[in-house]
Design a protein around this motif. Structure first.
Motif, mmCIF file in Angstrom:
data_model
loop_
_atom_site.group_PDB
_atom_site.id
_atom_site.type_symbol
_atom_site.label_atom_id
_atom_site.label_comp_id
_atom_site.label_asym_id
_atom_site.label_seq_id
_atom_site.Cartn_x
_atom_site.Cartn_y
_atom_site.Cartn_z
ATOM 1 N N GLN A 68 102.515 41.649 -15.796
ATOM 2 C CA GLN A 68 103.837 41.785 -15.170
ATOM 3 C C GLN A 68 104.514 40.427 -15.050
ATOM 4 O OE1 GLN A 68 104.292 45.483 -15.307
ATOM 5 N NE2 GLN A 68 105.749 44.536 -13.960
ATOM 6 N N ALA A 69 103.753 39.403 -14.680
ATOM 7 C CA ALA A 69 104.305 38.055 -14.562
ATOM 8 C C ALA A 69 104.784 37.563 -15.928
ATOM 9 C CB ALA A 69 103.263 37.104 -13.973
ATOM 10 N N SER A 70 104.010 37.829 -16.964
ATOM 11 C CA SER A 70 104.409 37.438 -18.324
ATOM 12 C C SER A 70 105.733 38.078 -18.716
ATOM 13 C CB SER A 70 103.327 37.833 -19.334
ATOM 14 O OG SER A 70 102.154 37.096 -19.105
ATOM 15 N N VAL A 87 112.984 34.072 -19.470
ATOM 16 C CA VAL A 87 113.420 32.754 -18.979
ATOM 17 C C VAL A 87 113.115 31.687 -20.021
ATOM 18 C CG1 VAL A 87 113.132 30.995 -17.190
ATOM 19 C CG2 VAL A 87 113.100 33.427 -16.569
ATOM 20 N N LEU A 88 111.910 31.726 -20.583
ATOM 21 C CA LEU A 88 111.547 30.751 -21.609
ATOM 22 C C LEU A 88 112.454 30.888 -22.833
ATOM 23 C CD1 LEU A 88 107.636 30.843 -21.508
ATOM 24 C CD2 LEU A 88 109.172 29.164 -20.456
ATOM 25 N N ALA A 89 112.731 32.114 -23.235
ATOM 26 C CA ALA A 89 113.579 32.346 -24.412
ATOM 27 C C ALA A 89 114.980 31.771 -24.207
ATOM 28 C CB ALA A 89 113.664 33.840 -24.715
ATOM 29 N N LYS A 90 115.498 31.903 -22.987
ATOM 30 C CA LYS A 90 116.853 31.430 -22.707
ATOM 31 C C LYS A 90 116.894 29.922 -22.453
ATOM 32 C CE LYS A 90 120.808 32.160 -19.719
ATOM 33 N NZ LYS A 90 121.355 32.898 -18.602
ATOM 34 N N GLY A 105 112.796 43.019 -11.246
ATOM 35 C CA GLY A 105 113.948 42.276 -11.749
ATOM 36 C C GLY A 105 113.898 40.815 -11.348
ATOM 37 N N LEU A 106 114.326 39.995 -12.256
ATOM 38 C CA LEU A 106 114.285 38.547 -12.089
ATOM 39 C C LEU A 106 115.528 38.060 -11.359
ATOM 40 C CD1 LEU A 106 112.177 36.535 -13.207
ATOM 41 C CD2 LEU A 106 113.689 36.160 -15.119
ATOM 42 N N ILE A 150 110.895 27.837 -14.484
ATOM 43 C CA ILE A 150 111.267 26.514 -14.997
ATOM 44 C C ILE A 150 110.389 25.437 -14.370
ATOM 45 C CG2 ILE A 150 113.131 24.798 -15.064
ATOM 46 C CD1 ILE A 150 115.064 27.275 -15.183
ATOM 47 N N GLU A 151 110.158 25.555 -13.074
ATOM 48 C CA GLU A 151 109.300 24.583 -12.378
ATOM 49 C C GLU A 151 107.891 24.562 -12.967
ATOM 50 O OE1 GLU A 151 106.981 24.385 -8.199
ATOM 51 O OE2 GLU A 151 109.085 24.998 -8.074
ATOM 52 N N ILE A 152 107.308 25.737 -13.166
ATOM 53 C CA ILE A 152 105.951 25.815 -13.729
ATOM 54 C C ILE A 152 105.948 25.295 -15.160
ATOM 55 C CG2 ILE A 152 104.044 27.347 -14.359
ATOM 56 C CD1 ILE A 152 105.083 29.232 -12.068
ATOM 57 N N ALA A 153 106.961 25.658 -15.930
ATOM 58 C CA ALA A 153 107.036 25.253 -17.343
ATOM 59 C C ALA A 153 107.152 23.753 -17.514
ATOM 60 C CB ALA A 153 108.209 25.949 -18.034
#
Length: 107
Positions: free
Chosen positions: A31-33, A39-42, A75-76, A85-88
């Motif tokens: 679910q987290a993925s 978010v990563l794609a954008k 929903g995000l 973004i912070e984790i990435a």
């Protein structure tokens, strides 16, 4: 319906304390993925999505995974987007991306 999904996630995540790699942990990570990928794609276009998602999930704390799992089901929002973004952008996540996410595509 949202209430049932959220309640199911809370129950599953409560069971995740029974051990990493358990069914509840796997469901929460899936679910987290689902919340992390868009978010990563954008925000990071061109980054290999699946390896990058794995790096983010691997470097998220249990509490962060639960928060992202909820977002994956309901929903995000801006807070969860910022969390991804912070984790990435953490040092360990970037190292993972360089080693496992991008390097295989450079050889």
């Amino acid at each position: 319906m949202k209430r049932i999904v959220t309640l199911s996630l809370v129950v599953l995540m409560g069971l995740s304390a029974c051990g990493e790699d358990g069914l509840a942990d796997q469901v929460a990570r899936k679910q987290a993925s689902d919340a992390v990928r868009p978010v990563l794609a954008k925000r990071f276009p061109g980054v290999p999505l699946e390896p990058a998602t794995e790096c983010v999930i691997h470097n998220a704390s249990a509490a962060e995974i639960i928060k992202l799992a909820r977002a994956g089901a309901t929903g995000l929002g801006p807070e969860e987007t910022q969390l991804v973004i912070e984790i990435a952008t953490r040092r360990d996540t970037i190292a993972c991306l360089l080693e496992d996410g991008i390097a295989p595509f450079l050889t």
